[in-house]
Design a protein around this motif. Structure first.
Motif, PDB file in Angstrom:
ATOM      1  N   THR A  71       3.301  49.103  28.869  1.00 27.47           N
ATOM      2  CA  THR A  71       4.898  50.087  29.084  1.00 27.47           C
ATOM      3  C   THR A  71       5.255  49.394  27.825  1.00 27.47           C
ATOM      4  O   THR A  71       5.853  49.939  27.157  1.00 27.47           O
ATOM      5  CB  THR A  71       4.698  50.644  30.242  1.00 27.47           C
ATOM      6  OG1 THR A  71       3.408  51.407  31.071  1.00 27.47           O
ATOM      7  CG2 THR A  71       4.931  52.285  29.295  1.00 27.47           C
ATOM      8  N   GLY A 129       7.298  59.161  23.765  1.00 27.98           N
ATOM      9  CA  GLY A 129       7.388  58.764  22.297  1.00 27.98           C
ATOM     10  C   GLY A 129       6.245  58.535  22.136  1.00 27.98           C
ATOM     11  O   GLY A 129       5.703  58.978  20.615  1.00 27.98           O
ATOM     12  N   VAL A 130       5.655  57.475  22.393  1.00 30.55           N
ATOM     13  CA  VAL A 130       5.549  56.623  21.893  1.00 30.55           C
ATOM     14  C   VAL A 130       3.131  57.018  21.996  1.00 30.55           C
ATOM     15  O   VAL A 130       2.261  56.944  21.117  1.00 30.55           O
ATOM     16  CB  VAL A 130       4.174  55.014  23.000  1.00 30.55           C
ATOM     17  CG1 VAL A 130       3.006  54.363  22.450  1.00 30.55           C
ATOM     18  CG2 VAL A 130       5.107  53.565  22.992  1.00 30.55           C
ATOM     19  N   MET A 171       9.815  56.993  27.975  1.00 30.67           N
ATOM     20  CA  MET A 171      10.059  57.211  27.034  1.00 30.67           C
ATOM     21  C   MET A 171       8.584  56.469  25.925  1.00 30.67           C
ATOM     22  O   MET A 171       7.678  56.945  24.675  1.00 30.67           O
ATOM     23  CB  MET A 171      10.500  55.581  25.755  1.00 30.67           C
ATOM     24  CG  MET A 171      11.918  56.605  26.389  1.00 30.67           C
ATOM     25  SD  MET A 171      12.920  55.330  25.203  1.00 30.67           S
ATOM     26  CE  MET A 171      12.244  54.666  23.720  1.00 30.67           C
ATOM     27  N   TYR A 172       7.938  55.894  27.082  1.00 32.35           N
ATOM     28  CA  TYR A 172       5.821  55.372  26.103  1.00 32.35           C
ATOM     29  C   TYR A 172       5.055  56.461  26.572  1.00 32.35           C
ATOM     30  O   TYR A 172       4.850  57.100  25.921  1.00 32.35           O
ATOM     31  CB  TYR A 172       5.592  55.162  27.543  1.00 32.35           C
ATOM     32  CG  TYR A 172       3.875  54.417  27.456  1.00 32.35           C
ATOM     33  CD1 TYR A 172       3.840  53.684  26.683  1.00 32.35           C
ATOM     34  CD2 TYR A 172       3.441  55.577  28.695  1.00 32.35           C
ATOM     35  CE1 TYR A 172       1.971  53.529  26.259  1.00 32.35           C
ATOM     36  CE2 TYR A 172       1.590  54.829  28.505  1.00 32.35           C
ATOM     37  CZ  TYR A 172       1.084  54.520  27.425  1.00 32.35           C
ATOM     38  OH  TYR A 172      -0.196  54.547  27.355  1.00 32.35           O
ATOM     39  N   LEU A 191       4.491  48.728  24.929  1.00 39.03           N
ATOM     40  CA  LEU A 191       4.102  49.508  23.817  1.00 39.03           C
ATOM     41  C   LEU A 191       5.308  49.948  23.265  1.00 39.03           C
ATOM     42  O   LEU A 191       5.669  50.300  22.102  1.00 39.03           O
ATOM     43  CB  LEU A 191       3.306  50.671  24.027  1.00 39.03           C
ATOM     44  CG  LEU A 191       1.611  50.418  24.550  1.00 39.03           C
ATOM     45  CD1 LEU A 191       0.893  50.734  24.994  1.00 39.03           C
ATOM     46  CD2 LEU A 191       0.998  49.531  22.739  1.00 39.03           C
ATOM     47  N   VAL A 192       6.469  50.342  24.146  1.00 42.44           N
ATOM     48  CA  VAL A 192       7.495  50.612  24.181  1.00 42.44           C
ATOM     49  C   VAL A 192       8.296  49.883  22.418  1.00 42.44           C
ATOM     50  O   VAL A 192       9.223  50.398  21.778  1.00 42.44           O
ATOM     51  CB  VAL A 192       8.671  51.317  25.340  1.00 42.44           C
ATOM     52  CG1 VAL A 192       9.836  51.747  24.740  1.00 42.44           C
ATOM     53  CG2 VAL A 192       7.997  52.510  25.798  1.00 42.44           C
ATOM     54  N   LEU A 251       8.790  49.596  15.380  1.00 44.61           N
ATOM     55  CA  LEU A 251       8.057  50.967  14.305  1.00 44.61           C
ATOM     56  C   LEU A 251       9.601  51.020  13.628  1.00 44.61           C
ATOM     57  O   LEU A 251       9.359  51.864  12.385  1.00 44.61           O
ATOM     58  CB  LEU A 251       6.849  51.689  14.594  1.00 44.61           C
ATOM     59  CG  LEU A 251       6.454  52.618  13.007  1.00 44.61           C
ATOM     60  CD1 LEU A 251       5.125  51.671  12.925  1.00 44.61           C
ATOM     61  CD2 LEU A 251       5.014  53.625  14.597  1.00 44.61           C
ATOM     62  N   THR A 252      10.250  52.379  14.263  1.00 43.16           N
ATOM     63  CA  THR A 252      11.676  52.905  13.750  1.00 43.16           C
ATOM     64  C   THR A 252      12.835  51.900  13.089  1.00 43.16           C
ATOM     65  O   THR A 252      12.574  52.374  11.956  1.00 43.16           O
ATOM     66  CB  THR A 252      12.090  53.426  15.545  1.00 43.16           C
ATOM     67  OG1 THR A 252      11.229  53.751  16.032  1.00 43.16           O
ATOM     68  CG2 THR A 252      13.621  54.029  14.248  1.00 43.16           C
ATOM     69  N   LEU A 281      10.847  59.075  15.820  1.00 41.50           N
ATOM     70  CA  LEU A 281       9.817  59.794  15.211  1.00 41.50           C
ATOM     71  C   LEU A 281       9.907  60.952  14.427  1.00 41.50           C
ATOM     72  O   LEU A 281       9.037  61.015  13.250  1.00 41.50           O
ATOM     73  CB  LEU A 281       8.953  60.673  16.592  1.00 41.50           C
ATOM     74  CG  LEU A 281       8.274  60.241  17.603  1.00 41.50           C
ATOM     75  CD1 LEU A 281       8.521  61.551  19.193  1.00 41.50           C
ATOM     76  CD2 LEU A 281       7.114  59.482  17.593  1.00 41.50           C
ATOM     77  N   SER A 317      13.146  59.076  21.157  1.00 37.69           N
ATOM     78  CA  SER A 317      12.281  59.264  20.717  1.00 37.69           C
ATOM     79  C   SER A 317      12.210  60.115  20.250  1.00 37.69           C
ATOM     80  O   SER A 317      12.057  59.896  18.895  1.00 37.69           O
ATOM     81  CB  SER A 317      11.639  59.743  22.102  1.00 37.69           C
ATOM     82  OG  SER A 317      11.114  59.076  22.845  1.00 37.69           O
ATOM     83  N   LEU A 357       2.815  59.724  18.995  1.00 39.48           N
ATOM     84  CA  LEU A 357       3.169  58.824  17.541  1.00 39.48           C
ATOM     85  C   LEU A 357       2.061  58.919  16.893  1.00 39.48           C
ATOM     86  O   LEU A 357       1.916  58.726  15.554  1.00 39.48           O
ATOM     87  CB  LEU A 357       3.367  56.943  17.750  1.00 39.48           C
ATOM     88  CG  LEU A 357       4.210  56.362  17.814  1.00 39.48           C
ATOM     89  CD1 LEU A 357       4.031  55.091  17.864  1.00 39.48           C
ATOM     90  CD2 LEU A 357       5.016  56.904  16.449  1.00 39.48           C
ATOM     91  N   PHE A 360       7.183  50.858  19.405  1.00 38.68           N
ATOM     92  CA  PHE A 360       7.553  52.061  18.904  1.00 38.68           C
ATOM     93  C   PHE A 360       8.966  51.968  18.342  1.00 38.68           C
ATOM     94  O   PHE A 360       9.277  51.903  17.196  1.00 38.68           O
ATOM     95  CB  PHE A 360       7.527  53.109  20.249  1.00 38.68           C
ATOM     96  CG  PHE A 360       7.631  54.097  19.855  1.00 38.68           C
ATOM     97  CD1 PHE A 360       7.725  55.060  18.383  1.00 38.68           C
ATOM     98  CD2 PHE A 360       8.987  54.639  20.586  1.00 38.68           C
ATOM     99  CE1 PHE A 360       8.469  56.074  18.171  1.00 38.68           C
ATOM    100  CE2 PHE A 360      10.100  56.282  20.266  1.00 38.68           C
ATOM    101  CZ  PHE A 360       9.387  56.763  19.544  1.00 38.68           C
TER     102      PHE A 360
END
Lengths: 155, 263
Positions: free
Chosen positions: A6, B54-55, B50-51, A9-10, A16-17, B160, B156, B58, A13
């Motif tokens: 987790t 948000g993830v 958030m996972y 992956l966060v 990526l932002t 996004l 998030s 995605l 994220f």
């Protein structure tokens, strides 16, 4: 418990932002180019500014050297006063410099074109807050057509 | 006749009181959740949420962003090319994405993808009395369950939206430049001279932060306030999507009027 997967992956994220912000900031909004750098201001009075807007470009021979800071009307003689912010790197325009409002392409945006004059004798440079004396107004299509018709009648 | 009228008036009054009470409960819940931020353990929980929020959103965000950017480039090109203004494709795609489509479509997708899941999850927790059990163990469910989800949504969604806009602009580049033959230099350079960081990008982020607040708040409150039965949860989930979509579209007009309406 937050598992390792987790967290990774966060993290991706978030990365990526940040990538998206960088793309938007540098490539789309071009923040890095214009925000920094010291500037000085020049002023010019025109008879007619046409479609010039605040933040329009100021160009010398096609190179952007500044932006239009503000446009206002002189309350005494009712002529538009345009304030230009010019990059400090280009601070040696002679006092004989002329300025014109030009259009990019047939239908494009209007911008301010600076035409540096010759340096001779005791001609100094334009400094912060100076008025540029030699100005050419925007070309207004309706006026042009009117002049054309008028000169036709005279023939 | 008169009693029917009185009954009708009473019903109007009951509905109004119920609405106001719901707004009050929602405000109290949000307050209880927001106050609970400064705790290291909650940060952990927020990252975990958030996972989920948000993830896991995605993929749908990236795919929709890509295709919306591509479609806009395609549609815009066919109109702009008539005027020989296909160089303006870049600013058209970028401005519509950054100002409107990025925040709004992200919020709508987020409400459908993550908001409904939040409502169902919290509603089911309530129905199976997990929230009551937490309270029995002297753990505040607002802090343990609601707050991490709220902050995860708040963080998030602007992220996004930014990803959505960036991917959409790249999608526009893909169609406009690589397929239809707009000059790559003019696509980027006219975009750069038109798009302003504060005016366009930051306003878009502010918009999507407001949408994040509204959508996450509605989603969490609908779950927390759901009638703890199967029908109640299903109704709450539907209401989350409907209400937050309507709120987003309505607020978008107001925000646009404030930000871009009056020069």
């Amino acid at each position: 418990m937050t598992s390792r997967k987790t967290e990774i992956l966060v993290g991706l994220f978030v990365i990526l932002t940040v990538g998206a912000i960088l793309l938007l900031g540098l490539k789309v909004a071009n923040q890095g180019m214009q925000a920094r750098g010291e500037t000085y201001t020049l002023k010019a009075k025109f008879d007619n500014i046409g479609g010039l807007k605040e933040r329009s470009a100021v160009k010398v021979g096609g190179v952007i050297v500044g932006r239009v800071e503000s446009i206002s009307l002189d309350s005494d003689d009712f002529t538009p006063v345009v304030v230009l912010t010019i990059n400090k790197n280009y601070d040696s325009f002679p006092e004989t410099t002329s300025v014109a409002i030009l259009t990019s392409g047939l239908l494009g945006e209007q911008y301010v074109g600076l035409q540096p004059g010759f340096k001779f004798g005791d001609i100094g440079n334009l400094t912060d807050g100076d008025f540029i004396e030699d100005t050419k107004s925007a070309l207004v299509l309706e006026d042009l057509i009117g002049q054309f018709l008028f000169s036709k009648n005279n023939d | 006749m008169i009693s029917a009228c009185v009954n009708w008036v009473a019903e109007v009054g009951r509905n109004t009181i119920e609405r106001c009470a719901a707004i009050g409960r929602a405000g109290l819940m949000l307050f209880g959740a927001i106050v609970a931020l400064p705790k290291l353990k909650n940060v952990r929980l927020t990252i975990q949420q958030m996972y989920v929020v948000g993830v896991q959103s995605l993929l749908i965000i990236i795919v929709s962003g890509l295709f919306i950017g591509m479609v806009m480039a395609l549609q815009g090109y066919t109109i702009l090319v008539d005027y020989g203004a296909e160089g303006s494709l870049g600013p058209m795609v970028a401005l519509s994405l950054l100002r409107e489509l990025g925040p709004v479509v992200t919020a709508l997708l987020f409400a459908g993808r993550a908001g409904s899941a939040l409502t169902a999850e919290i509603g089911l927790m309530k129905a199976t009395e997990q929230l009551s059990s937490l309270e029995m163990m002297a753990i505040d469910p607002l802090r343990r369950v609601v707050a991490p989800r709220f902050w995860a949504g708040m963080i998030s969604m602007p992220m996004l939206a930014l990803i959505f806009s960036a991917v959409g602009i790249l999608g526009g580049h893909l169609v406009g430049v690589d397929w239809l033959g707009v000059d790559s230099g003019s696509y980027w350079s006219i975009m750069q001279s038109t798009v302003d960081w504060n005016e366009d990008v930051l306003n878009g982020v502010i918009k999507s932060a407001v949408f994040a607040l509204v959508v996450t708040w509605i989603a969490i409150f609908k779950g927390y306030d759901a009638v703890p039965t199967s029908e109640g949860i299903s109704k709450a989930t539907t209401e989350t999507v409907v209400f937050s979509s309507l709120a987003v579209l309505g607020l978008d007009f107001v925000l646009t009027a404030i930000m871009f309406g009056i020069e």
